[in-house]
Design an enzyme around this catalytic site. Structure first.
Site, PDB file in Angstrom:
ATOM      1  N   GLY A  80       0.831  -1.200   0.000  1.00 48.88           N
ATOM      2  CA  GLY A  80       0.000   0.000   0.000  1.00 48.88           C
ATOM      3  C   GLY A  80       0.863   1.247   0.000  1.00 48.88           C
TER       4      GLY A  80
ATOM      5  N   VAL B  58      -2.146  -7.684  -2.643  1.00 48.12           N
ATOM      6  CA  VAL B  58      -1.746  -8.543  -1.528  1.00 48.12           C
ATOM      7  C   VAL B  58      -2.778  -9.614  -1.199  1.00 48.12           C
ATOM      8  CG1 VAL B  58      -0.265  -6.776  -0.486  1.00 48.12           C
ATOM      9  CG2 VAL B  58      -2.681  -6.932   0.208  1.00 48.12           C
TER      10      VAL B  58
ATOM     11  N   ASN C 288       0.809  -2.480   5.138  1.00 47.83           N
ATOM     12  CA  ASN C 288      -0.050  -1.306   5.188  1.00 47.83           C
ATOM     13  C   ASN C 288      -1.210  -1.322   4.195  1.00 47.83           C
ATOM     14  OD1 ASN C 288      -0.572   1.657   5.811  1.00 47.83           O
ATOM     15  ND2 ASN C 288       0.009   1.793   3.644  1.00 47.83           N
TER      16      ASN C 288
ATOM     17  N   SER D 197      -6.086   0.387  13.134  1.00 47.85           N
ATOM     18  CA  SER D 197      -6.811   1.653  13.146  1.00 47.85           C
ATOM     19  C   SER D 197      -7.386   1.888  14.533  1.00 47.85           C
ATOM     20  CB  SER D 197      -7.948   1.622  12.125  1.00 47.85           C
ATOM     21  OG  SER D 197      -8.757   2.780  12.205  1.00 47.85           O
TER      22      SER D 197
ATOM     23  N   TYR E 206     -15.066  -2.822   8.209  1.00 52.70           N
ATOM     24  CA  TYR E 206     -13.721  -2.257   8.318  1.00 52.70           C
ATOM     25  C   TYR E 206     -13.184  -2.427   9.740  1.00 52.70           C
ATOM     26  CZ  TYR E 206      -9.985   1.247   8.235  1.00 52.70           C
ATOM     27  OH  TYR E 206      -8.768   1.894   8.346  1.00 52.70           O
TER      28      TYR E 206
ATOM     29  N   ALA F  41     -14.048  -4.592  12.019  1.00 52.50           N
ATOM     30  CA  ALA F  41     -13.769  -6.003  12.302  1.00 52.50           C
ATOM     31  C   ALA F  41     -12.441  -6.425  11.698  1.00 52.50           C
ATOM     32  CB  ALA F  41     -14.906  -6.865  11.747  1.00 52.50           C
TER      33      ALA F  41
ATOM     34  N   LYS G 294      -9.827  -4.529  11.100  1.00 51.19           N
ATOM     35  CA  LYS G 294      -8.709  -3.913  11.808  1.00 51.19           C
ATOM     36  C   LYS G 294      -8.534  -4.509  13.201  1.00 51.19           C
ATOM     37  CE  LYS G 294      -7.270  -1.318   8.533  1.00 51.19           C
ATOM     38  NZ  LYS G 294      -5.976  -1.605   7.887  1.00 51.19           N
TER      39      LYS G 294
END
Length: 264
Positions: A10, A61, A87, A140, A154, A156, A158
């Site tokens: 990323g 990835v 990342n 995050s 999102y 969940a 992270k």
């Protein structure tokens, strides 16, 4: 003396891009991985123009054969991977959970969980062989410190990154490999632009209303935090997750140590 080789997934935009530029300024050799060819080549070219050493490899990835190709490319070019900044990720679509299609859910999980696992799976054996290495995974504040009803998927994903970080750190005791998660508060990135409709005032207010520091975090602060974790300049144990606010404020999320995990 051998230059330090850092692989950044990323790395074509936002936190990854800024981290690549910052590490290059600290004399790291940087391998930038990401799906945007134009942006990836631009970052690598900028580093090289400024006297650094960098290369770009187009990588998704979430696809294992592309991760394998990425790792083989980095080793072929520079001989090792000393640091991994895991990342790459995506926020998907924010809103009520029922508005997330199966395809969106699959995309978020594939990038944010599967991608993190695949990169570690194929880089960890190299680090074990060389008996050194540092891995920093991007999590995050969402899903770890603050639940957001509009970011169930999102958050969940992270939260899962923290579990991966702890488990891998516990598996590396005795290998001289450190593993961390960095958890940015609202940061001035293209993701924040998308979430606020590319409105600068709305973005600034978003950061001011959520972040403990009362302002959006400059992307340079997250990059510097990653560099500090790589270099071990802070008394942070392997396996820990740190929240990063403005002025590089570090706060631990989980006090459990790798020693505790190994005993389980």
């Amino acid at each position: 003396m051998k230059q330090k080789v850092a692989l950044i997934t990323g790395g074509t935009a936002g936190i990854g891009r800024q981290t690549a530029l910052m590490l290059a300024g600290k004399r790291y050799t940087v391998v930038i991985a990401g799906r945007n060819r134009e942006s990836g080549k631009e970052v690598a070219d900028q580093i090289c123009r400024n006297g650094g050493e960098a290369a770009y490899i187009c990588t998704d990835v979430s696809v294992e054969k592309e991760v394998i190709n990425m790792v083989e490319y980095a080793v072929r070019q520079y001989g090792s991977i000393d640091y991994l900044f895991n990342n790459a990720g995506t926020e998907g679509i924010l809103g009520p959970l029922e508005t997330n299609s199966e395809a969106v859910i699959d995309t978020v999980i594939a990038a944010n969980i599967k991608g993190v696992i695949l990169c570690i799976k194929h880089i960890l054996p190299l680090m074990r062989q060389q008996k050194s290495g540092v891995i920093v995974n991007t999590a995050s504040f969402v899903g770890t410190t603050m639940p957001l009803p509009v970011a169930v998927v999102y958050g969940a994903s992270k939260s899962a990154v923290l579990s991966i970080t702890q488990s891998v750190a516990a598996s590396c005791t005795g290998d001289n490999i450190r593993v961390y998660a960095v958890c940015p508060w609202v940061t001035d990135t293209p993701m924040a632009d998308r979430l606020t409709g590319y409105n600068e005032e709305a973005k600034a207010a978003f950061g001011a209303n959520i972040n403990p520091g009362g302002a959006i975090v400059p992307v340079e602060e997250i990059a510097e935090a990653v560099a500090r974790l790589f270099e071990g300049t802070d008394a942070i144990n392997t396996g820990e997750a740190v929240l990063v606010d403005k002025n590089e404020v570090f706060n631990r999320i989980n006090p459990m140590t790798v020693g505790d995990l190994v005993k389980l």
